[in-house]
Design a protein around this motif. Sequence first.
Motif, mmCIF file in Angstrom:
data_model
loop_
_atom_site.group_PDB
_atom_site.id
_atom_site.type_symbol
_atom_site.label_atom_id
_atom_site.label_comp_id
_atom_site.label_asym_id
_atom_site.label_seq_id
_atom_site.Cartn_x
_atom_site.Cartn_y
_atom_site.Cartn_z
ATOM 1 N N PHE A 136 1.149 -1.520 0.103
ATOM 2 C CA PHE A 136 0.230 -0.241 0.078
ATOM 3 C C PHE A 136 0.835 1.217 0.141
ATOM 4 C CE2 PHE A 136 -2.677 -3.404 1.939
ATOM 5 C CZ PHE A 136 -3.125 -3.431 1.525
ATOM 6 N N GLN A 137 1.929 0.973 -0.401
ATOM 7 C CA GLN A 137 2.961 1.791 -0.381
ATOM 8 C C GLN A 137 2.952 2.956 -1.926
ATOM 9 O OE1 GLN A 137 6.954 1.138 0.084
ATOM 10 N NE2 GLN A 137 6.558 -0.329 2.704
ATOM 11 N N THR A 138 3.508 4.304 -1.335
ATOM 12 C CA THR A 138 2.907 5.402 -2.559
ATOM 13 C C THR A 138 3.416 4.810 -4.240
ATOM 14 O OG1 THR A 138 2.395 6.725 -1.514
ATOM 15 C CG2 THR A 138 2.728 6.971 -3.661
ATOM 16 N N ASP A 139 4.925 4.219 -3.575
ATOM 17 C CA ASP A 139 6.155 3.812 -5.145
ATOM 18 C C ASP A 139 4.723 2.321 -5.750
ATOM 19 O OD1 ASP A 139 6.450 2.916 -2.781
ATOM 20 O OD2 ASP A 139 8.483 2.500 -3.091
ATOM 21 N N GLN A 140 4.887 1.287 -5.060
ATOM 22 C CA GLN A 140 4.153 -0.115 -5.341
ATOM 23 C C GLN A 140 2.772 0.611 -5.832
ATOM 24 O OE1 GLN A 140 5.572 -2.419 -4.823
ATOM 25 N NE2 GLN A 140 7.498 -1.610 -3.215
ATOM 26 N N ILE A 141 1.838 1.190 -5.636
ATOM 27 C CA ILE A 141 1.109 1.278 -6.142
ATOM 28 C C ILE A 141 1.559 2.246 -7.428
ATOM 29 C CG2 ILE A 141 -1.682 3.360 -6.310
ATOM 30 C CD1 ILE A 141 -1.230 2.600 -3.122
ATOM 31 N N GLN A 142 2.318 3.040 -7.883
ATOM 32 C CA GLN A 142 2.877 3.458 -8.810
ATOM 33 C C GLN A 142 2.881 1.855 -10.079
ATOM 34 O OE1 GLN A 142 1.742 6.416 -9.382
ATOM 35 N NE2 GLN A 142 2.206 6.143 -11.764
ATOM 36 N N SER A 143 4.340 1.944 -9.012
ATOM 37 C CA SER A 143 3.903 0.488 -9.938
ATOM 38 C C SER A 143 3.058 -0.545 -10.315
ATOM 39 C CB SER A 143 4.965 -0.282 -9.498
ATOM 40 O OG SER A 143 6.345 0.893 -8.765
ATOM 41 N N PHE A 144 1.913 -0.807 -9.695
ATOM 42 C CA PHE A 144 0.709 -1.593 -10.352
ATOM 43 C C PHE A 144 -0.282 -0.638 -10.940
ATOM 44 C CE2 PHE A 144 -4.115 -2.105 -9.857
ATOM 45 C CZ PHE A 144 -4.557 -3.106 -9.838
ATOM 46 N N LYS A 145 -0.198 0.607 -10.423
ATOM 47 C CA LYS A 145 -1.602 0.897 -11.992
ATOM 48 C C LYS A 145 -0.359 1.118 -13.470
ATOM 49 C CE LYS A 145 -1.788 5.147 -9.739
ATOM 50 N NZ LYS A 145 -2.017 6.662 -9.845
ATOM 51 N N THR A 146 0.932 1.377 -13.445
ATOM 52 C CA THR A 146 2.138 1.249 -14.744
ATOM 53 C C THR A 146 2.329 -0.358 -15.505
ATOM 54 O OG1 THR A 146 3.575 2.794 -13.426
ATOM 55 C CG2 THR A 146 4.377 1.515 -15.776
ATOM 56 N N ILE A 147 2.060 -1.437 -14.523
ATOM 57 C CA ILE A 147 2.513 -2.364 -14.837
ATOM 58 C C ILE A 147 0.963 -2.534 -15.492
ATOM 59 C CG2 ILE A 147 2.566 -4.726 -14.556
ATOM 60 C CD1 ILE A 147 4.185 -4.344 -12.208
ATOM 61 N N PHE A 148 -0.176 -2.636 -14.894
ATOM 62 C CA PHE A 148 -1.402 -2.836 -15.340
ATOM 63 C C PHE A 148 -1.945 -2.141 -16.663
ATOM 64 C CE2 PHE A 148 -6.125 -1.753 -15.075
ATOM 65 C CZ PHE A 148 -6.585 -3.356 -14.979
ATOM 66 N N ILE A 149 -1.461 -0.471 -16.674
ATOM 67 C CA ILE A 149 -1.509 0.661 -17.917
ATOM 68 C C ILE A 149 -1.366 -0.110 -19.075
ATOM 69 C CG2 ILE A 149 -2.461 2.695 -18.420
ATOM 70 C CD1 ILE A 149 -2.909 3.228 -16.119
ATOM 71 N N SER A 150 0.150 -0.550 -18.507
ATOM 72 C CA SER A 150 0.859 -0.445 -20.147
ATOM 73 C C SER A 150 1.051 -2.150 -20.772
ATOM 74 C CB SER A 150 2.750 -0.552 -19.813
ATOM 75 O OG SER A 150 2.748 -1.541 -19.397
ATOM 76 N N ILE A 151 0.091 -3.090 -20.393
ATOM 77 C CA ILE A 151 -0.253 -4.159 -20.649
ATOM 78 C C ILE A 151 -1.966 -3.924 -21.096
ATOM 79 C CG2 ILE A 151 -1.099 -6.551 -20.201
ATOM 80 C CD1 ILE A 151 0.573 -6.869 -17.383
#
Length: 335
Positions: free
Chosen positions: A37-52
């Motif tokens: 739930f840290q900010t950088d982890q949420i950012q990584s999640f969004k990046t991976i999800f949207i890029s795929i």
Amino acid sequence: MPSNVFRMSMQVVAAICFLFIVLIFVNRDVSSLAYVFQTDQIQSFKTIFISILLEAIPFILLGVLLSSLLQTFVSEQAIRRFIPKNPILGILFACLLGILFPMCECGMIPVVRRLILKGMPVYIAVVFIIAGPIINPIVFAATFMAFRNHPAIAYSRMGLAFAAAVIIGLLLYRFVQSNPLRNSRVNGEGHHHHHHHHGSFSSKVNSFFLHASDEFFEMGKYLVFGSLLTALIQIFMQRESLLAIGQGPISSHLFMIGFAYILSLCSTSDAFVASSFQTSFTSGSLLTFLVFGPMLDFKSTLMLLSVFKTKFVLILSVLIVITVLTCSLLFEHLF
């Protein structure tokens, strides 16, 4: 519609169980999951999800449009006329039929059922079902784009799928003699009511757009779900744990078989999910994912069970698991 809801809910439950089991094995301390739930982890999640999603959607759209075009304007008789009588040539032809008719497995299974009823040998029909979603130009282009930095994966995927499909076809030809269809009536083909319309051109055009929209939302639903689960696994699992599984000689392949089965991705988009695991998993295990998933997943198992007898689906499932796993391990060892 209820069958769609049931299918999706069952898949979600299976995916949550799969993710939970993985997390139990790789996380000693449950409290360590708080870092997600840290900010950088949420950012990584969004990046991976949207890029795929963004990379895969154009290929899904292209695949759906071509699939709908063939489904609406090309009859089963036209396909059946091309099939050679010789078993070996028939199997080879079925492997390459996807090049001429690049359809996803959702469109293939009902069509193939009608072809069997009209006289197509079962072993050729099954080879078409398992090879067609992989050995076609759209899937090759999508895989090539997803693995731009490692194009050998795209060629290897085609070769491995071809080898596995030929082996499975020969085994079915040799050992399955009885009719595996659940019944002999040409109806009840599941929620994808795929039929050819013999009416006016305008009715065919309407049918084309209807089929395309249904298929796009059906495939899109699985893509969103697959991208979500992929992103979650990448941020939930600690890097060392993912590497431990991904570099294991057998564990990496078994993980990818389970992952591919649960995700039920369309073969025009699965390469973009696989490419996000490039740094963690071996090339052989990525190929297992890319070949096994289009041949057998949760979604196609339900569709196969609606068309074929349970015993036949079990035999086919075991054959696919053993053949794909063996071929992938051999490939990894040789190359």
